[in-house]
Design an enzyme around this catalytic site. Structure first.
Site: not given
Length: 624
Positions: A341, A343, A346-347, A362, A460
């Protein structure tokens, strides 16, 4: 109140609280006494012709109030409307109240952390509505009743830290039980297959237990005279049944042929594996065409093609703790990976190493810290330990790439389970599971907030950053990353839908903004809805405003997720009140996370009663 209920309460007070520390006075309505909750019930006359509505006791909730002594026989059994009995963390002693079996409507029985002795004499089949049993941390003995088998509604059964003996009844786990523990008793025999999928810690401390999930194989009963698969030598055969020379030669030739085939298979497997390694090594050394890289979701290809600096070539994967399962950057780059996914920070990827290890990686974007500051922060985060935190394992830093490596969690995130998404296993979260997840996440965030002198901010918090272990324990992930981003970055303010109102002006993350974001997560748990909703006129509202608009119109069941309405609405209303306090508009009106933890514990009496508990005991108390 019905006279029989009043008499039972007075007898209970006289036996367990002779000094009346609770302040129960017959001059006041007993339904207003501390720990007593009543409901209106229909009472029929003796001839059945007339009925009336009277107040009846349906809940006794007296955790940690200092009552002591034995519960007298023939008292609690007269409270036939009783549904909840919680007397945990007191000094009650003597046998368990046997007449409680007359309370046929009982749903929750919580007697842990007392001094009860003797066996369990109850027939559990007499409680068809029973959902929760917690008798842990007493000195009970004897065997666990066979009547526990086949209770379809029971969800929580905790009897750890007693002196029970004998075998474990084959409790029908199915999809019902969400928490179970018989740890630290003297139970023996094989663990029933119906419970074999539970975590091993639920059975630990019973030296004579065997079978899954403990890993101790139960010894099979000895056969009186084992029969050999074939004769070891001709002299062992019975008289008159000696093998012929041809039969012996056939056996020898067959064995030689079998060994030859087996050796060939081993050699083929070895050559195939060696060839695969050579291909992987060559692939890692060979540059990838640019078009192939840009179209790939494999982070190993993107990483190896995008980071060509001398610093990256010399860089190493830094592990925060030493472990025999550590691996190198080269191992990570050779891993098979897929994107999970993307966000605001980052990925995320799932990577499977050649040795079978599965990790999450990540790739953080927008980090403006230098290498020294980045390393310092990662080292600090690696030192913060809590069972509800998803602690990073390793990191990589270069000018163009920042990677954080963590344990892969196959159950996915709370967001995926609530709203659908990428996860290896989807589970319908009932109310007990949701309440347990909320408490675990709150404890993890509170631990962060108390670390380093209260200077840590998550930044976050969202449902997709609350990961779920196989036992449905919450693991709060990605903490502190938002504070590594540049001050002008929009991502540094947290995800849309979870942002506290003051951030648009202050543009500074605080622990109060974390509390607001957690309040939104609580509303997701209660409503089952995403952080953004449209109202009846089509206007888009964030989840807190949508809930508040519904509550203002009328306090209805419309707020709650339809999938959990069959559970305790009283607990849901209490949790809704906690969530609304957390999303208060003014930061000063929001509670600290340690107070949020206490409020959630009080919803279902999960608190510690002021006692100092070990880490293992605290872990057991995470259970609803």
């Amino acid at each position: 109140m019905l006279e029989q209920d009043l008499s039972a309460l007075v007898a209970f007070r006289n036996a367990t609280d002779p000094s009346n520390l609770l302040g129960w006075s017959t001059q006041r309505d007993p339904c207003s006494w501390q720990g007593i909750t009543c409901i209106n019930a229909t009472i029929g006359s003796s001839n059945g012709s007339v009925s009336e509505i009277r107040e009846r006791v349906f809940k006794i909730n007296l955790p940690g109030v200092g009552i002591s002594g034995a519960v007298p026989a023939g008292v609690l059994g007269s409270l036939d409307e009783l549904m909840v009995l919680s007397l945990r963390s007191n000094l009650l002693s003597g046998p368990l109240p046997g007449d409680l079996i007359k309370c046929r409507k009982l749903r929750s029985l919580v007697l842990q952390r007392n001094r009860f002795t003797g066996p369990i004499t109850w027939d559990f089949q007499s409680w068809p509505r029973l959902v929760r049993v917690d008798l842990s941390y007493n000195t009970l003995n004897g065997s666990l009743p066979q009547s526990l088998e086949g209770l379809p509604r029971i969800k929580i059964f905790l009897v750890q830290n007693n002196s029970f003996t004998g075998k474990i009844p084959a409790i029908q786990r199915g999809s019902s039980i969400v928490d179970f523990s018989v740890a630290n008793n003297s139970l023996s025999g094989q663990i029933p297959q119906t419970l074999a999928q539970l975590p091993p810690q639920d059975f630990s401390g019973n030296l004579d237990l065997c079978g899954r999930p403990l890993g101790f194989v139960c010894s099979a009963p000895a056969s009186p005279e084992p029969t050999p698969s074939r004769p070891a030598a001709p002299t062992q055969t019975k008289p008159g049944r000696r093998l012929s020379l041809g039969a012996i030669l056939a056996l020898v030739i067959g064995d030689v042929a079998f060994l030859a085939v087996l050796t060939t298979l081993f050699m083929l497997c070895y050559w195939h594996k060696q060839h695969k390694r050579e291909i992987s090594a060559a692939s890692a050394r060979s540059p990838k065409p640019k078009a192939e890289v840009s179209s790939s979701d494999d982070f190993t290809r993107e990483f190896s093609s995008s980071d060509k600096s001398a610093e990256a070539q010399a860089g190493q994967l830094v592990f925060l703790k030493t472990s025999k399962n550590n691996f190198s950057l080269e191992d990570l780059l050779r891993a098979s990976a897929e994107m999970m996914g993307q966000g605001s920070l980052g990925t995320s990827y799932r990577a499977v190493l050649e040795d079978g290890q599965m990790v999450a990686v990540k790739r953080i974007k927008g980090v403006e810290l230098g290498s020294k500051e980045f390393e310092k922060r990662m080292a600090v985060f690696g030192e913060i330990e809590h069972q509800n935190l998803h602690v990073p394992r390793a990191y990589y830093f270069s000018k163009t790439e920042k990677l954080v490596v963590t344990e892969f969690i196959p159950m996915g995130s709370l967001a995926a389970q609530l709203h659908g998404g990428e996860t290896q296993q989807s589970i319908s979260l009932d109310w007990s599971m949701r309440l347990r997840i909320a408490l675990g996440a709150a404890r993890g965030i509170a631990c962060l907030h108390e670390s380093l002198g209260g200077q840590v901010v998550h930044g976050d918090i969202k449902s997709s950053n609350i990961l779920l272990s196989r036992s449905m324990e919450a693991r709060v992930a990605d903490y502190g990353i938002a504070q590594m981003l540049g001050p002008g970055s929009e991502s540094a303010l947290g995800p849309v839908g979870y942002r506290a109102p003051e951030l648009s002006a202050t543009r500074k993350l605080t622990q109060q903004s974390d509390v607001y974001a957690f309040g939104v997560v609580l509303l997701e748990i209660l409503t089952g809805k995403a952080p953004w909703r449209s109202n009846h006129s089509g206007e888009m509202l964030d989840l807190p405003r949508w809930v508040q608009s519904v509550v203002r119109e009328e306090w209805t069941e419309e707020v709650f997720d339809q999938g959990i309405l069959r559970f305790s609405e009283e607990e849901m209303v209490e949790m809704l009140q906690i969530a609304l306090v957390c999303v208060a508009t003014l930061p000063g009106d929001r509670p600290k996370m340690r107070n949020v933890v206490k409020m959630i514990e009080d919803v279902r009496n999960w608190g510690t009663g002021g006692e100092e508990l070990s880490s293992e005991e605290l872990k057991s108390m995470d259970r609803p």
